[in-house]
Design an enzyme around this catalytic site. Structure first.
Site, PDB file in Angstrom:
ATOM      1  N   SER A  96       0.831  -1.201   0.000  1.00 18.44           N
ATOM      2  CA  SER A  96       0.000   0.000   0.000  1.00 18.44           C
ATOM      3  C   SER A  96       0.868   1.254   0.000  1.00 18.44           C
ATOM      4  O   SER A  96       1.724   1.431  -0.876  1.00 18.44           O
ATOM      5  CB  SER A  96      -0.948  -0.043   1.201  1.00 18.44           C
ATOM      6  OG  SER A  96      -1.876   0.995   1.170  1.00 18.44           O
ATOM      7  N   ASP A 216     -10.119  -4.419  -4.866  1.00 18.79           N
ATOM      8  CA  ASP A 216      -9.630  -3.395  -3.954  1.00 18.79           C
ATOM      9  C   ASP A 216     -10.716  -2.334  -3.749  1.00 18.79           C
ATOM     10  O   ASP A 216     -11.084  -1.628  -4.681  1.00 18.79           O
ATOM     11  CB  ASP A 216      -8.376  -2.761  -4.549  1.00 18.79           C
ATOM     12  CG  ASP A 216      -7.667  -1.826  -3.596  1.00 18.79           C
ATOM     13  OD1 ASP A 216      -8.322  -1.276  -2.697  1.00 18.79           O
ATOM     14  OD2 ASP A 216      -6.450  -1.636  -3.771  1.00 18.79           O
ATOM     15  N   HIS A 245      -7.721  -4.869  -0.815  1.00 12.56           N
ATOM     16  CA  HIS A 245      -6.477  -4.102  -0.779  1.00 12.56           C
ATOM     17  C   HIS A 245      -5.439  -4.775   0.116  1.00 12.56           C
ATOM     18  O   HIS A 245      -4.246  -4.705  -0.154  1.00 12.56           O
ATOM     19  CB  HIS A 245      -6.781  -2.688  -0.272  1.00 12.56           C
ATOM     20  CG  HIS A 245      -5.629  -1.751  -0.363  1.00 12.56           C
ATOM     21  ND1 HIS A 245      -5.191  -1.218  -1.560  1.00 12.56           N
ATOM     22  CD2 HIS A 245      -4.807  -1.248   0.594  1.00 12.56           C
ATOM     23  CE1 HIS A 245      -4.168  -0.429  -1.343  1.00 12.56           C
ATOM     24  NE2 HIS A 245      -3.897  -0.429  -0.042  1.00 12.56           N
TER      25      HIS A 245
END
Length: 264
Positions: A96, A216, A245
């Protein structure tokens, strides 16, 4: 407990170090800690790797200074860890927003990683990208920080409109996120909302793997993995169907197998 010191301001950074063999460094994203990688550590150690999991400044068991939550400092912290532990040739894995630390560190030339792995990368490319979502998170974090984190975690771990976590695990992760620096947590949002990584990506020399969840629900407003992959000289992109995600956590066995296959 193992710490190194890094940066400006000088900050004590915590890390865990397990196993022996070719090194892999696992870097978490906002708003969690190195414990995000629980599902990978055992499998990678058993596969013959040395695995190092640092906590970014302001998060986990690292110190929480008032300043220093920008990507140049995050990347300098990662570089300091690699040099201190003699891990210049490690595989660097980011998740991320932590992908920004990895990309900027690897592109700087200060170390020569064996490979780079970007898991569900949040990397802005376009200076005109609408920052509204990040601004909303900042406003919510200033007024209702724990509620904001609770909502963020639900989106991080949701796929196809359904949550992927049981309540006990959600509470555990919320505790990790809530323990982070309130100031650092907000500053980190600003950092990934306003940093640009186009130049860093084009300067990546190591082989690079991008793995992302196809469902996601957290970062659809970011530049997607396809656009990111187009900028990297040597890249492989793998999509995990129906994964959120936080795919390394929710699809740990599948995700780790993809990583090991890439390294092989």
């Amino acid at each position: 407990m193992p710490f190194i010191r890094s940066g400006s301001p000088d900050t004590q950074l915590f890390y865990e170090d397990f196993g022996a063999g070719p090194p892999i460094v696992l870097l978490h994203g906002w708003p969690l800690s190195g414990r995000f990688w629980e599902g990978q550590v055992r499998a990678l150690v058993e596969a013959g790797h040395r695995v190092v999991c640092p906590d970014r400044r302001g998060f986990g068991r690292s110190a929480q200074p008032w300043e220093g939550y920008d990507y140049d400092t995050f990347a300098a912290d990662l570089t300091a860890l690699l040099l201190a532990l003699n891990l210049e040739d490690a595989v660097l894995v980011g998740h991320s927003t932590g992908c920004g630390d990895v990309v900027r560190c690897a592109a700087s030339g200060a170390v020569r990683p064996r490979a780079v792995v970007l898991a569900d990368p949040v990397l802005r490319l376009d200076p005109d990208t609408d920052p509204t979502v990040a601004d909303d998170l900042t406003d919510a974090g200033l007024g209702y920080r724990i509620a904001m984190l609770d909502d963020v975690l639900r989106r991080l771990f949701s796929a196809d409109g359904r949550p992927s976590l049981d309540q006990a695990t959600h509470r555990y992760l919320l505790g990790l996120a809530a323990a982070a620096s309130p100031k650092g947590g907000i500053d980190a949002i600003t950092a990934w909302a306003h940093s640009r990584f186009t130049r860093d990506l084009t300067h990546l020399k190591p082989p690079t793997l991008i793995v992302h969840g196809a469902s996601d629900a957290f970062a659809p407003f970011e530049s997607g993995p396809v656009q990111i992959a187009a900028l990297i000289p040597h890249v492989v992109r793998v999509e995990i169907p129906h994964a959120p995600h936080a795919a390394p956590f929710t699809h740990a066995e599948q995700w780790t197998r993809i990583l090991l296959d890439f390294l092989a």
